[in-house]
Design a protein around this motif. Sequence first.
Motif, PDB file in Angstrom:
ATOM      1  N   THR A  11       0.748  -1.244  -0.092  1.00  0.00           N
ATOM      2  CA  THR A  11       0.120   0.102  -0.025  1.00  0.00           C
ATOM      3  C   THR A  11       0.924   1.216   0.136  1.00  0.00           C
ATOM      4  N   GLY A  12       2.038   1.172   0.531  1.00  0.00           N
ATOM      5  CA  GLY A  12       3.032   2.114   0.307  1.00  0.00           C
ATOM      6  C   GLY A  12       3.528   2.525  -0.846  1.00  0.00           C
ATOM      7  N   ARG A  13       4.320   3.878  -1.051  1.00  0.00           N
ATOM      8  CA  ARG A  13       4.701   4.175  -2.040  1.00  0.00           C
ATOM      9  C   ARG A  13       6.032   5.263  -1.752  1.00  0.00           C
ATOM     10  N   GLY A  14       6.829   5.634  -2.639  1.00  0.00           N
ATOM     11  CA  GLY A  14       7.791   6.724  -2.370  1.00  0.00           C
ATOM     12  C   GLY A  14       9.072   6.300  -1.776  1.00  0.00           C
ATOM     13  N   LYS A  15      10.098   7.204  -1.694  1.00  0.00           N
ATOM     14  CA  LYS A  15      11.577   6.708  -1.237  1.00  0.00           C
ATOM     15  C   LYS A  15      11.646   6.241   0.228  1.00  0.00           C
ATOM     16  N   GLY A  16      10.679   6.668   0.983  1.00  0.00           N
ATOM     17  CA  GLY A  16      10.754   6.260   2.617  1.00  0.00           C
ATOM     18  C   GLY A  16      10.106   4.933   2.383  1.00  0.00           C
ATOM     19  N   TYR A  17       9.167   4.779   1.857  1.00  0.00           N
ATOM     20  CA  TYR A  17       8.657   3.344   1.976  1.00  0.00           C
ATOM     21  C   TYR A  17       9.716   2.279   1.217  1.00  0.00           C
ATOM     22  N   ARG A  18      10.171   2.792   0.197  1.00  0.00           N
ATOM     23  CA  ARG A  18      11.502   1.848  -0.364  1.00  0.00           C
ATOM     24  C   ARG A  18      12.437   1.631   0.623  1.00  0.00           C
ATOM     25  N   ASN A  19      12.860   2.711   1.334  1.00  0.00           N
ATOM     26  CA  ASN A  19      13.832   2.467   2.388  1.00  0.00           C
ATOM     27  C   ASN A  19      13.432   1.380   3.559  1.00  0.00           C
ATOM     28  N   ARG A  20      12.143   1.593   3.894  1.00  0.00           N
ATOM     29  CA  ARG A  20      11.731   0.614   4.870  1.00  0.00           C
ATOM     30  C   ARG A  20      11.754  -0.736   4.596  1.00  0.00           C
ATOM     31  N   GLN A  24      14.064  -4.243   5.638  1.00  0.00           N
ATOM     32  CA  GLN A  24      13.401  -5.492   5.816  1.00  0.00           C
ATOM     33  C   GLN A  24      13.814  -6.886   4.753  1.00  0.00           C
ATOM     34  N   GLY A  25      14.989  -6.255   4.112  1.00  0.00           N
ATOM     35  CA  GLY A  25      15.143  -7.341   2.858  1.00  0.00           C
ATOM     36  C   GLY A  25      14.449  -7.670   1.812  1.00  0.00           C
ATOM     37  N   LYS A  26      13.494  -6.463   1.562  1.00  0.00           N
ATOM     38  CA  LYS A  26      12.196  -6.745   0.600  1.00  0.00           C
ATOM     39  C   LYS A  26      12.430  -5.548  -0.583  1.00  0.00           C
ATOM     40  N   ILE A  27      11.861  -5.831  -1.675  1.00  0.00           N
ATOM     41  CA  ILE A  27      11.940  -4.929  -2.956  1.00  0.00           C
ATOM     42  C   ILE A  27      10.588  -4.870  -3.306  1.00  0.00           C
ATOM     43  N   PRO A  28      10.381  -3.746  -3.896  1.00  0.00           N
ATOM     44  CA  PRO A  28       8.655  -3.570  -4.458  1.00  0.00           C
ATOM     45  C   PRO A  28       8.874  -4.148  -5.888  1.00  0.00           C
ATOM     46  N   ILE A  92      16.487  -4.007  -7.469  1.00  0.00           N
ATOM     47  CA  ILE A  92      15.651  -2.995  -6.551  1.00  0.00           C
ATOM     48  C   ILE A  92      14.318  -3.098  -7.099  1.00  0.00           C
ATOM     49  N   HIS A  93      13.825  -3.777  -8.268  1.00  0.00           N
ATOM     50  CA  HIS A  93      12.488  -3.704  -8.466  1.00  0.00           C
ATOM     51  C   HIS A  93      12.282  -4.763  -9.669  1.00  0.00           C
ATOM     52  N   VAL A  94      11.112  -5.506  -9.560  1.00  0.00           N
ATOM     53  CA  VAL A  94      10.960  -6.640 -10.432  1.00  0.00           C
ATOM     54  C   VAL A  94       9.470  -6.460 -11.237  1.00  0.00           C
ATOM     55  N   ASP A  95       9.294  -6.552 -12.286  1.00  0.00           N
ATOM     56  CA  ASP A  95       8.012  -6.724 -13.048  1.00  0.00           C
ATOM     57  C   ASP A  95       7.814  -8.207 -13.452  1.00  0.00           C
ATOM     58  N   PHE A  96       6.600  -8.711 -12.822  1.00  0.00           N
ATOM     59  CA  PHE A  96       6.172  -9.893 -13.089  1.00  0.00           C
ATOM     60  C   PHE A  96       4.897 -10.004 -14.089  1.00  0.00           C
ATOM     61  N   HIS A  97       4.756 -10.951 -14.851  1.00  0.00           N
ATOM     62  CA  HIS A  97       3.629 -11.007 -15.769  1.00  0.00           C
ATOM     63  C   HIS A  97       2.796 -12.375 -15.478  1.00  0.00           C
ATOM     64  N   GLN A  98       1.387 -12.088 -15.217  1.00  0.00           N
ATOM     65  CA  GLN A  98       0.761 -13.256 -14.698  1.00  0.00           C
ATOM     66  C   GLN A  98       0.420 -13.959 -16.151  1.00  0.00           C
ATOM     67  N   VAL A  99       0.711 -15.325 -16.256  1.00  0.00           N
ATOM     68  CA  VAL A  99       0.550 -15.996 -17.465  1.00  0.00           C
ATOM     69  C   VAL A  99      -0.563 -17.259 -17.421  1.00  0.00           C
TER      70      VAL A  99
END
Length: 197
Positions: A11-20, A24-28, A92-99
């Motif tokens: 639900t979050g977005r922006g730089k602060g959210y990405r840093n959080r 936590q070892g996660k990426i958007p 730092i970011h991935v796009d998945f495509h549902q198939v």
Amino acid sequence: MGAVLVAQVRTGRGKGYRNRLAAQGKIPAVVYGKALGSVPVEVSLRDLKKVLGGETIKGKLIDLKIVGDGWERQEKALVKEMQHNPLTGELIHVDFHQVSLTEEVTATVPVELSGEPVGVKKGGVLEHFLREVEISCLPTALPEVIKVDVSSLDVGDTIFVRDLPIPPGVKVLADPGEVVATVVEEEKEEEKPEEAS
């Protein structure tokens, strides 16, 4: 299929959210698809690398469990695009495509050379030009890599796209005449006068 990657709806977005997320070892990430539209998610970088087998390659088919607030669904998805940090090389970011398993997909697959060419043993140099190739097939027929045995290549021999060992049910979208690899004579030092000073 192998391990399932959990994608939590974000639900979050922006730089602060990405840093959080990074802390936590996660990426958007984003999951696109006919049945889903566009769903922003977050995934564990460690789990993603595990599912990818340590290689960050596009075109890999994975099992994706999308978890929302009080709901979840499992989908087959292709890794379509990946963004890396230009300084660290970290993902730092991935796009998945549902198939759908009954509809053909387009993917980019790595081309891997194996064996030592005859021409290299004679002093030639193996040049690998095409390192990935675009293909089209059903998701279930998607190869992770296309391996080419180059051990029979002599000096002057070339492997083209049309010579690739393509699995059944897979169509290559690249130009059949495109050069994959070739063995050339090693340049002699005296042929490069610009280097002599």
